[in-house]
Design a protein around this motif. Structure first.
Motif, short mmCIF file in Angstrom:
data_model
loop_
_atom_site.label_atom_id
_atom_site.label_comp_id
_atom_site.label_asym_id
_atom_site.label_seq_id
_atom_site.Cartn_x
_atom_site.Cartn_y
_atom_site.Cartn_z
N ALA A 169 0.94 -1.10 0.05
CA ALA A 169 0.15 -0.23 0.02
C ALA A 169 0.77 1.07 0.05
CB ALA A 169 -1.09 -0.01 1.29
N TRP A 170 0.37 2.13 -0.70
CA TRP A 170 1.14 3.61 -0.83
C TRP A 170 0.18 4.61 -0.85
CZ3 TRP A 170 0.57 6.59 -5.33
CH2 TRP A 170 0.10 5.86 -6.52
N GLU A 171 0.70 5.95 -0.49
CA GLU A 171 -0.08 7.08 -0.60
C GLU A 171 0.87 8.43 -1.00
OE1 GLU A 171 -2.64 9.72 2.78
OE2 GLU A 171 -3.20 7.66 2.40
N LEU A 172 0.31 8.91 -1.86
CA LEU A 172 1.24 10.09 -2.21
C LEU A 172 0.40 11.41 -2.19
CD1 LEU A 172 3.92 11.35 -3.78
CD2 LEU A 172 2.76 11.03 -5.99
N GLU A 173 1.02 12.51 -1.39
CA GLU A 173 0.26 13.79 -1.22
C GLU A 173 0.78 14.72 -2.49
OE1 GLU A 173 -2.31 15.71 0.70
OE2 GLU A 173 -1.54 14.05 1.70
N LEU A 174 -0.02 15.16 -3.40
CA LEU A 174 0.22 15.62 -4.57
C LEU A 174 0.82 17.05 -4.02
CD1 LEU A 174 -2.71 14.62 -6.83
CD2 LEU A 174 -0.49 13.75 -6.58
N SER A 175 0.57 17.96 -3.25
CA SER A 175 1.19 19.27 -3.10
C SER A 175 2.62 19.24 -2.53
CB SER A 175 0.09 20.05 -2.16
OG SER A 175 0.05 19.24 -0.93
N SER A 176 3.05 18.32 -1.60
CA SER A 176 4.18 18.31 -1.04
C SER A 176 4.94 16.99 -1.51
CB SER A 176 4.16 18.18 0.51
OG SER A 176 3.37 16.89 0.90
N ARG A 177 4.26 16.38 -2.52
CA ARG A 177 5.07 14.84 -2.93
C ARG A 177 5.42 13.99 -1.57
NH1 ARG A 177 3.79 14.23 -7.94
NH2 ARG A 177 3.92 16.30 -9.18
N ALA A 178 4.89 14.22 -0.69
CA ALA A 178 5.24 13.50 0.36
C ALA A 178 4.80 11.98 0.17
CB ALA A 178 4.61 13.94 1.72
N LEU A 179 5.45 10.96 0.52
CA LEU A 179 5.12 9.56 0.20
C LEU A 179 4.88 8.92 1.33
CD1 LEU A 179 4.58 7.49 -2.06
CD2 LEU A 179 7.02 6.75 -2.16
N ALA A 180 3.95 8.00 1.68
CA ALA A 180 3.78 6.90 2.80
C ALA A 180 3.73 5.64 2.04
CB ALA A 180 2.71 7.40 3.56
N VAL A 181 4.64 4.59 2.66
CA VAL A 181 4.53 3.32 2.06
C VAL A 181 4.42 2.21 2.92
CG1 VAL A 181 5.88 4.06 -0.33
CG2 VAL A 181 7.03 3.47 1.69
N SER A 182 3.79 1.16 2.85
CA SER A 182 3.87 0.04 3.69
C SER A 182 5.27 -0.83 3.50
CB SER A 182 2.60 -1.12 3.35
OG SER A 182 2.93 -1.50 2.03
N VAL A 183 5.37 -1.85 4.59
CA VAL A 183 6.67 -2.56 4.50
C VAL A 183 6.58 -3.44 3.23
CG1 VAL A 183 7.78 -4.55 5.71
CG2 VAL A 183 6.89 -2.63 7.01
N THR A 184 5.52 -4.05 2.97
CA THR A 184 5.29 -4.74 1.63
C THR A 184 5.82 -4.07 0.42
OG1 THR A 184 3.57 -6.17 2.65
CG2 THR A 184 3.68 -6.14 0.27
N CYS A 185 5.32 -2.81 0.29
CA CYS A 185 5.57 -1.89 -0.87
C CYS A 185 6.97 -1.66 -0.98
CB CYS A 185 4.84 -0.66 -0.54
SG CYS A 185 5.02 0.55 -1.98
N LYS A 186 7.79 -1.35 0.23
CA LYS A 186 9.07 -1.31 0.10
C LYS A 186 9.79 -2.35 -0.45
CE LYS A 186 9.36 1.92 4.24
NZ LYS A 186 9.96 2.20 5.66
N ALA A 187 9.33 -3.67 0.27
CA ALA A 187 10.03 -4.73 -0.38
C ALA A 187 9.77 -4.92 -1.88
CB ALA A 187 9.37 -5.96 0.24
N ILE A 188 8.61 -4.44 -2.31
CA ILE A 188 8.38 -4.64 -3.81
C ILE A 188 9.22 -3.96 -4.51
CG2 ILE A 188 6.67 -4.07 -5.76
CD1 ILE A 188 4.53 -5.01 -3.65
N PHE A 189 9.97 -2.72 -3.99
CA PHE A 189 10.85 -1.94 -4.50
C PHE A 189 12.10 -2.21 -4.14
CE2 PHE A 189 6.92 0.39 -5.92
CZ PHE A 189 7.31 0.95 -6.95
N GLY A 190 12.46 -3.22 -3.60
CA GLY A 190 13.75 -3.67 -3.05
C GLY A 190 14.25 -2.96 -1.82
N ARG A 191 13.53 -2.62 -0.96
CA ARG A 191 13.92 -1.86 0.16
C ARG A 191 13.67 -2.54 1.30
NH1 ARG A 191 14.48 1.01 -4.39
NH2 ARG A 191 15.51 3.28 -4.23
N GLY A 192 14.43 -2.08 2.50
CA GLY A 192 14.36 -3.02 3.77
C GLY A 192 13.03 -2.22 4.38
N PRO A 193 12.47 -3.09 5.52
CA PRO A 193 11.58 -2.34 6.21
C PRO A 193 11.82 -1.06 7.22
CG PRO A 193 12.47 -4.46 7.20
CD PRO A 193 13.08 -4.46 6.31
#
Length: 719
Positions: A169-193
């Protein structure tokens, strides 16, 4: 006034009073009682501070009693309140609450926060008005707490669904470009928790050849409001290339301006690799076809058949990959939902006993039970499609099965449809689950009826076929073919291709789930057979169930039991389940049956109870638990007490590969009757020496060919 050492947490809001001198405490208590609220008077400021809790509606203090006292304990509690709480205080003063007349009031305001000063002498109505205002504000805070808890529960359910589908799961604030991502989302992009991931990080990780397309699709979503959906390549920090599928929706503020994107993503690398492998296979096949075509054209310019076979193989492979992916997701969700339905059904069944004398309550409970059973039937269809339903496979005389359903079939299709049967008496039995096959046959008959709105002919026939070599999904061997043919509207080629897809239906909205044929297809494959469909517009449709034949003779069915089975005596039962709701529901059902129940929430906790020397007549354990599975627990428990009866409760049809176990199985969701039946059987078989087994794969394993369900479908006949 009575001093108290501790205030019990009653769960009901109450007023807390500290006024050690004069009649203030008595007056305040009397007026609060008149306002309809309980109150507690304390004789000591430290007791007042320690008595502060979420159950306190407001506090009442006299200024002179706290003017020079240590207020740090009260200040600490006030500052530590949860976000929903802002406890009101009423301070009785002789100099008002303004800084001009009462400079000390500022100190109290700073410590207490939400404070109202009431100058003495005061009228009773003024005090009661302030009390009611404070209580009203506190009740609003309680409502906010309930809403926050509900949101927290909803968030947990959402996270469970996302985890079941391996979705990030992920959420992007359009005005600030602030991004919130879940641990599973991080893993899908090769990042650690624990890695920090920004929008720029993810954008930079997109393959350079795909980045412009991603940004263009994002702008299109923001400009038009259309859903965002894209497949693109991602470069992980280790340099490896992966495929990611992303879906999102645009959220706007109340003025209609785009505010944020909320979506999910999944790793589709395996699917893409399979597609690439298929593409290479196609290229190789095409080259071979070209070479063969040149040779054939040089000779007699003939064998188009090879091209047709290749196309069919490609279509079957694509369909198989799609169905397998959907099946894995569907089966996981259905299994988790089965656990939830078990809690609902178990509690409703017990509740029905307690409201037996209340006609309205009984009607409401029965309605809820019917809805929950329809949900259970739907999950059974999903599990059938996913090939994860628990089947009781045994030799069955199909001619006898069809004949026994004749009355039910005629009532189901109506008088406008004539039924003819061709049932040879010399056919061998088939290895099937009789209950599930009856459900499949009824579904096919009802589908045929719906395809013949003006009436028509329904033909049900049996024949024996021999398959030489492997043909499609069928292995070599003997098969019984159960064919259901109608003279209805039929299907065109495009519709026929989608007929067994889950949730695909040509019926009106609300007239069907779109799971009937997909369930039958899943059942046939799980029985090592196949479902073959042929159809022509205006002529009709024929559905053939190819089912493995056997030389074993059918067993005579035991007499059905319609009452709730009861054990011969009160048993001491150890129930093991890591899900608190399921454990609570099962304990209630067992205690309602008259048993003494001990509960453990993990395999290790259960082993401690067994090793402690306590005697148990029976252990009922869930299979899927963290740390130690039910099979591992059973093996360890049998090492301690080889004669201990153990029942394994699970929502899975087949346990994971390598789990070789011979234990009675209790399929979730189960009701009290099924639970009592398994207890009776397990205790009755205690005299037989239990077989040894090895959860890692060694040891004997017997085919489970008994314990047919007491009832067919349990509401599953709703098509």
């Amino acid at each position: 006034m009575v001093g108290i050492a501790a205030i019990p947490n009653s769960g009901k809001p109450k007023a807390l009073i500290y006024s050690p001198g004069g009649r203030d405490a008595w007056v305040a208590t009397s007026l609060i009682d008149e306002a309809g609220l309980a109150s507690i008077a304390t004789a000591d400021l430290s007791i007042f501070a320690s008595s502060l809790s979420d159950d306190i509606a407001f506090g009442v203090l006299t200024e002179e009693a706290v003017r020079s006292r240590d207020l740090r304990p009260i200040a600490a509690w006030v500052s530590a309140q949860p976000s929903w709480s802002d406890l009101p205080f009423i301070v009785l003063t002789t100099r008002g609450g303004g800084p001009e007349r009462n400079p000390a009031a500022a100190r109290l305001s700073e410590v207490l926060g939400n404070v109202t000063f009431l100058e003495r002498p005061f009228h009773a109505t003024s005090f009661i008005s302030i009390v009611r205002t404070a209580l009203k504000g506190r009740l609003r805070q309680y409502e906010a707490r309930a809403q926050l808890e509900a949101l927290s529960d909803a968030e947990r359910r959402l996270q469970t669904a996302l985890a079941a589908g391996h979705l990030g799961a992920w959420e992007l604030e359009l005005s600030s470009r602030a991004l919130a991502v879940s641990v599973t989302c991080k893993a899908i992009f090769g990042r650690g928790p624990n890695d920090e991931v920004t929008y720029d990080d993810l954008l930079a990780s997109i393959h350079p050849d795909d980045r412009d397309l991603v940004q263009a699709r994002l702008r299109e979503t923001i400009d038009t409001g259309r859903d965002y959906s894209i497949d693109h390549r991602t470069i992980w920090p280790d340099g490896s290339e992966h495929w990611t599928e992303v879906h999102a929706q645009l959220h706007a503020d109340r003025y209609g301006s785009a505010r944020k994107l909320v979506g999910v993503c999944s790793d589709t690398t395996a699917r893409k690799l399979a597609e690439e492998k298929l593409k290479r296979l196609n290229e190789n096949l095409e080259e071979r076809v070209r070479e063969r075509t040149r040779d054939v054209e040089a000779a007699h310019r003939t064998l188009l058949e090879e091209v047709a076979q290749r196309e069919r193989a490609e279509e079957q492979l694509r369909q198989s990959q799609k169905m397998e992916a959907i099946g894995q997701l569907t089966g996981g969700v259905a299994h988790d939902f089965n656990n939830l339905l078990m809690v609902v059904l178990g509690n409703l069944e017990l509740l029905g006993k307690h409201v037996a004398g209340d006609a309205k309550a009984t009607r409401l409970v029965d309605g809820a039970l019917q809805g929950a059973r329809r949900g259970a039937a739907l999950t059974q269809r999903l599990l059938a499609f996913a090939r994860q339903q628990d089947l009781q496979v045994r030799p069955v005389d199909l001619a006898e099965l069809v004949s026994g359903m004749s009355d039910l079939l005629r009532r189901s299709v109506g008088s406008s449809v004539s039924i003819e049967t061709i049932l040879p008496a010399t056919l061998p039995p088939a290895l099937v689950d009789a209950n599930q096959l009856e459900l499949a046959l009824l579904n096919l008959a009802v589908n045929a009826r719906d395809a013949m709105p003006e009436g028509g002919r329904l033909s049900i026939s049996l024949r024996e076929e021999e398959v030489v070599g492997n043909v499609g999904d069928l292995s070599e061997g003997a098969y019984l073919v159960l064919a259901v043919a109608d003279s209805g509207t039929g299907m065109d080629a495009e519709t026929l291709k989608k007929a067994v897809d889950p949730f695909f239906s040509t019926k009106e909205v609300g007239k069907g789930t779109g799971l009937g044929l997909s369930m039958i297809h899943g059942l046939a494959v799980q029985l090592n057979g196949a479902l073959l469909l042929t159809s022509e517009l205006g002529v009709g449709t024929t559905a053939e169930l190819w089912l493995p034949a056997t030389k074993r003779r059918p067993e005579r069915p035991a007499e059905a039991e319609f009452s709730v089975p009861q054990a011969a005596s009160r048993l001491k039962i150890l129930l093991v389940d890591d899900d608190a709701l399921i454990a609570m529901s099962s304990v209630d059902m067992l205690e309602d049956l008259g048993h003494e129940v001990f509960e453990a929430n993990s395999g290790s906790e259960a082993l401690e109870l067994i090793r402690s020397g306590q005697h148990f007549d029976l252990v009922i354990t869930d299979y899927s638990m963290p740390g130690m599975t039910g099979a591992q627990l059973a093996e360890a428990a049998r090492d301690i007490d080889p004669a201990l009866p153990i029942v394994l409760a699970t929502g899975y049809a087949d346990l994971p590969a390598g789990t070789d176990i011979d234990l009675p199985r209790l399929a979730k969701p189960y009701n009290q009757a099924q639970l009592a039946k398994e207890i009776r059987k397990a205790v009755a078989s205690k005299a037989d020496p239990p077989p040894r087994f090895d959860s890692r794969g060694s040891g004997p394993r017997r085919l489970k060919a008994d314990d047919a369900s007491d009832e067919i479908g349990d509401g599953a006949y709703v098509v």
